[in-house]
Design an enzyme around this catalytic site. Structure first.
Site, PDB file in Angstrom:
ATOM      1  N   CYS A   1      11.459   3.984   5.758  1.00 19.30           N
ATOM      2  CA  CYS A   1      11.506   5.447   5.740  1.00 19.30           C
ATOM      3  C   CYS A   1      11.915   5.971   7.113  1.00 19.30           C
ATOM      4  O   CYS A   1      11.362   6.952   7.605  1.00 19.30           O
ATOM      5  CB  CYS A   1      10.162   6.034   5.313  1.00 19.30           C
ATOM      6  SG  CYS A   1       8.769   5.495   6.312  1.00 19.30           S
TER       7      CYS A   1
ATOM      8  N   LYS B   1       4.938   1.576  -5.578  1.00 18.24           N
ATOM      9  CA  LYS B   1       6.057   0.693  -5.938  1.00 18.24           C
ATOM     10  C   LYS B   1       5.573  -0.484  -6.783  1.00 18.24           C
ATOM     11  O   LYS B   1       6.275  -0.927  -7.701  1.00 18.24           O
ATOM     12  CB  LYS B   1       6.747   0.196  -4.669  1.00 18.24           C
ATOM     13  CG  LYS B   1       7.343   1.295  -3.806  1.00 18.24           C
ATOM     14  CD  LYS B   1       8.012   0.712  -2.588  1.00 18.24           C
ATOM     15  CE  LYS B   1       8.572   1.803  -1.702  1.00 18.24           C
ATOM     16  NZ  LYS B   1       7.514   2.655  -1.114  1.00 18.24           N
TER      17      LYS B   1
ATOM     18  N   ASP C   1      -1.079 -11.599   6.475  1.00 23.40           N
ATOM     19  CA  ASP C   1      -0.024 -11.173   7.381  1.00 23.40           C
ATOM     20  C   ASP C   1       1.324 -11.589   6.794  1.00 23.40           C
ATOM     21  O   ASP C   1       1.556 -12.761   6.492  1.00 23.40           O
ATOM     22  CB  ASP C   1      -0.222 -11.815   8.752  1.00 23.40           C
ATOM     23  CG  ASP C   1       0.749 -11.264   9.794  1.00 23.40           C
ATOM     24  OD1 ASP C   1       1.567 -10.389   9.432  1.00 23.40           O
ATOM     25  OD2 ASP C   1       0.693 -11.705  10.954  1.00 23.40           O
TER      26      ASP C   1
ATOM     27  N   ALA D   1       0.839  -1.206   0.000  1.00 23.65           N
ATOM     28  CA  ALA D   1       0.000   0.000   0.000  1.00 23.65           C
ATOM     29  C   ALA D   1       0.874   1.257   0.000  1.00 23.65           C
ATOM     30  O   ALA D   1       1.932   1.279   0.650  1.00 23.65           O
ATOM     31  CB  ALA D   1      -0.914  -0.021   1.215  1.00 23.65           C
ATOM     32  N   PRO D   2       0.467   2.297  -0.756  1.00 19.65           N
ATOM     33  CA  PRO D   2      -0.747   2.461  -1.565  1.00 19.65           C
ATOM     34  C   PRO D   2      -0.610   2.029  -3.028  1.00 19.65           C
ATOM     35  O   PRO D   2      -1.455   2.388  -3.836  1.00 19.65           O
ATOM     36  CB  PRO D   2      -1.000   3.959  -1.483  1.00 19.65           C
ATOM     37  CG  PRO D   2       0.348   4.560  -1.385  1.00 19.65           C
ATOM     38  CD  PRO D   2       1.203   3.584  -0.627  1.00 19.65           C
TER      39      PRO D   2
END
Length: 590
Positions: free
Chosen positions: A404, A285, A330, A281-282
């Protein structure tokens, strides 16, 4: 126009506008004349009321329409002007002295008292104090104050930066460990400025040149992102909303940060491969991977949040991606669901310390528990990503891990953990810029190959803070962790281990009494002890025996115990452990 007349008396009120201008010119001219020389063309005007003289009388006679009251008013105005000019000069002198005092203060920085201020802090004063403190710390031996330690200066600097930039004390302490002090100031300043808006051209539908021309025609000011990107564009300003243009709705480009392009470039997907995007998400990539693969092969776009997958589905449809399958699973349980991928991209969830310009709440709402919680989740995800890759792939076998965040606990620490737990090695990311990862941080030492990882900062690369590491898997086997912990063994087994001639600590045999089934080749353990009654009877018998016989019996027992150790060979036979039932039968037989 001359002087106005009084409508009631029909008399002249006084000097008009022209007369006032003339009088001012005469006064200014008189200042430049030598004293005692007056004339019709060169009137003399003293700063104060002079003694009456013939020259002055003649001057007053020639000026028609001026009464004595008017002359007195003129003298008073001149005196007031002189006083005002003196006050201005005094203020300038005072300002000069204040400026000199400020220069003296700047030259010698002194630590203030540590008592909390009663009034709200002045940000301008705090900023000047930070600059002075930085100058002292850069040349501490020469500029420091006598009797003051470096720790006191650092404590004051951290407190001032926390007040000026609105950071928590915990986060500032972490950042001071990562960056040198001059670079830390640049990093904090860069976080106060938003990063430039960047877009990625969707080459499945258009070319970058055509897209740039279409946006320029709509009033968008843009430039290519850089030499390292063939699809990125940076937008400076626009007269139309970038996220609502016809080109955007048609799927010609994707709003995406510059740092988000780097992990896909490091992954370098090939056509007709099977690729897993574990946290997709989103969808930026994932769509970039699809356009590099030219809609061939298969991409499994997975995310653990069903709500965030809605944006993924929408973006993939808008951009024209046809080789992607979206799943909600998961990531930690993914190898049990599906495996054998050629490449895996893991953009792991993190604390977000690299995107403070987008989310200023990170400055205050993160603590040590949040960092360690993210690091634990990232370790589980990276092991799952490695297990999902097929090492025997002809074209792949690569894993790209990125976050990030700029915290070492979430980056180098996790990568070093993966190197120890799986059969992988670090390879070059293929990115020409970026800073090398840490191989040592405070008291921790990491693998030397971590130099091939890359760090990106907002103050050096003008993009969000990012970390990228690329692995190559060379074996599908999962190495078994073996620990030669002798202290965890029972006392008897420890004695046997120390006396065994074929045992070496370098081999690190797994000796765990708590889980014998997990280790197939273990040292022979003794049978379970008998009942207390039997032990009591044995003790009574030993008490009845004489001392030499007792010593002989115990020596035989130790010899038997040592003989149970099998001769040195590759295989070790398991012992026959007597159960309680056999113990009972043996006791009844006795």
């Amino acid at each position: 126009m001359g002087r106005k007349l009084d409508p009631t008396r029909k008399e002249k009120r006084g000097p008009g506008r022209k007369a006032r201008k003339q009088r001012g010119a005469e006064v200014e001219l008189a200042r430049f004349l030598p004293p005692g020389k007056c004339g019709l063309d060169q009137p003399a005007a003293a700063p104060r009321r002079p003694r009456p003289s013939s020259c002055v009388i003649l001057f007053f006679v020639l000026r028609e329409g001026l009464s004595e009251d008017d002359s007195e008013e003129e003298d008073e105005e001149e005196e007031e002007a002189e006083e005002a000019s003196k006050q201005k000069m005094g203020q300038k002198e005072g300002d000069g002295t204040d400026l000199q005092l400020n220069l003296d203060i700047d030259e010698e920085f002194k630590l203030p008292t540590m008592s909390p201020p009663a009034e709200p802090p002045d940000l301008h004063v705090i900023h000047q104090r930070i600059q002075g403190n930085m100058e002292v710390l850069q040349d501490f031996g020469m500029k420091r104050e006598e009797g003051r330690s470096r720790q006191e200066y650092l404590t004051l600097l951290r407190r001032d930066m926390a007040a000026y930039y609105s950071y928590s004390d915990f986060l500032l302490t972490k950042l001071m460990d990562i960056f040198p002090l001059p670079e830390l100031i640049n990093f904090l300043e860069a976080n106060e400025v938003p990063r430039p808006v960047t877009i990625r051209t969707n080459t499945l539908k258009t070319r970058r040149r055509d897209l740039a021309q279409a946006l320029i025609n709509r009033g968008v000011n843009l430039d290519p992102l850089g030499k390292w990107s063939k699809t990125g564009l940076v937008i400076y300003d626009s007269t139309v909303p970038i996220g609502a243009t016809p080109e955007y709705l048609a799927g010609h480009y994707m709003l995406q940060g510059a740092s988000s392009l780097l992990p896909v470039m490091a992954l370098a997907p090939q056509e007709n491969e099977h690729i897993l995007d574990m946290c997709c998400a989103p969808g930026g990539k994932t769509s970039y991977i699809a356009q590099l693969m030219k809609n061939t092969g298969m991409i499994l776009a997975n995310d653990s949040s069903a709500e965030r997958l809605r944006s993924v589905v929408g973006n993939l449809h808008r951009l024209g991606v046809t080789n992607a399958v979206v799943s909600n699973c998961d990531g930690r349980q993914f190898p049990k669901v599906l495996g054998g991928f050629d490449r895996v991209l893991l953009d792991a969830p993190c604390s977000g310390t690299g995107v403070i310009s987008k989310d200023p709440a990170v400055k205050t709402n993160k603590d040590e528990k949040d960092i360690l919680r993210c690091a634990h989740l990232q370790k589980e995800l990276i092991l799952s990503a490695i297990d999902s890759v097929n090492a025997a792939s002809e074209t792949g076998g690569y894993i790209v891990y990125c976050t990030c965040s700029i915290m070492v606990e979430e980056n180098e620490w996790v990568v070093d953990y993966a190197l120890k737990k799986r059969n992988v090695r670090l390879v070059a990311t293929g990115l020409d810029f970026g800073k090398e990862g840490f191989t040592r941080f405070k008291d921790r030492r990491f693998h030397p190959s971590l130099k091939s990882t890359r760090r990106f900062y907002p103050h050096t690369h003008n993009m969000d803070g990012f970390f990228i590491a690329k692995f190559k898997k060379f074996s599908n086997a999962i190495p078994q962790t073996q620990k030669g912990n002798v202290a965890a063994c029972p006392a008897e087994a420890r004695g046997v281990l120390l006396t065994a001639p074929f045992f070496h600590l370098d081999e690190e045999p797994a000796v765990e009494a708590a889980a014998p089934s997990a280790v197939p080749n273990t040292i022979i353990t003794e049978p379970l002890p008998k009942k207390k009654k039997l032990e009591g009877s044995k003790a009574d018998e030993e008490q009845k025996l004489p001392q030499p016989a007792l010593k002989k019996k115990r020596s035989l027992q130790t010899q038997r115990r040592l003989l149970k150790v099998v001769r040195p060979s590759s295989k070790v036979m398991r012992p026959k452990v007597l159960t309680r039932k056999k113990h009972r039968m043996k006791a009844n037989g006795q």
